[in-house]
Scaffold this motif. Structure first.
Motif: not given
Length: 213
Positions: A24-28, A190-194, A196-201, A205-213
């Protein structure tokens, strides 16, 4: 963000789903490194560790293709702690050196290093990592999944788990934990995407301007 890339050590017990999480990390867009893959290359036909392994354990450790008979070596290591320690002493420094070289050469915002024995070898790995992510599930789920995918009997799976770090020990060193008790790939993604947003701020890529909650 760390200019050399965020280095995440990913671990979990056998059957926890850590490899699926690494995918999942690699896919992002994260670079995925795998300690087990390095070990397999070291012990494949012509591998750099084979000569020392033969010197330590004898020529009968080889399979028909000239590589390490991994199943037979695993059985010997689980049956005899001295064999396991000697095997680890031969392989782990080589695995560590290969992963350090890969990290030093890495580019991109995230490197995810899948290390099954991260907790057991915590002093070796912790200095290389910025975060530790544990993929967690109850022990009974580990047993069920491993039996289903490997065909091993329950006693063999339980023996492997008994020689790994405890679930509590893994949770104790974690900077983050993903609960993977359910077989729900979408929830894991979804947990991996969250994270990514939390740790990288930033959003992956490809998720748009807003991080998932």
């Amino acid at each position: 963000m760390n200019p050399r890339g965020l280095r995440i050590g990913l671990t979990g017990g056998i059957g926890s789903g850590k490899s699926r999480a690494a995918e999942a990390w690699a896919a992002l867009g994260a670079q995925r490194l795998d300690a087990d893959a390095v070990a397999r290359s070291l012990t494949a036909p012509g591998g750099a560790a084979l000569a020392d392994l033969q010197a330590a354990f004898g020529p009968d450790i080889l399979a028909a293709d000239g590589g390490l008979d991994r199943a037979a070596m695993r059985a010997r290591a689980f049956a005899d702690p001295a064999v396991r320690l000697r095997l680890e002493a031969l392989l782990h420094p080589r695995i560590g050196a290969a992963l350090r070289a890969a990290l030093d050469a890495a580019t991109g915002p995230v490197q995810v290093v899948e290390i099954p024995l991260l907790v057991e070898q915590h002093a070796r790995w912790r200095p290389l990592l910025d975060r530790i992510l544990v993929i967690d599930c109850p022990v009974e789920r580990q047993i069920e999944r491993t039996m289903a995918r490997s065909g091993w009997p329950r006693a063999q799976v339980e023996a492997v788990i008994a020689q790994q770090a405890s679930r509590a020990a893994r949770l104790d060193v974690a900077d983050a934990v993903i609960d993977n008790a359910r077989d729900d790939p979408a929830a894991l993604d979804a947990a991996v995407r969250a994270l990514w947003a939390r740790w990288l701020g930033t959003s992956p890529p490809g998720e748009g301007a807003h991080a998932p909650g």
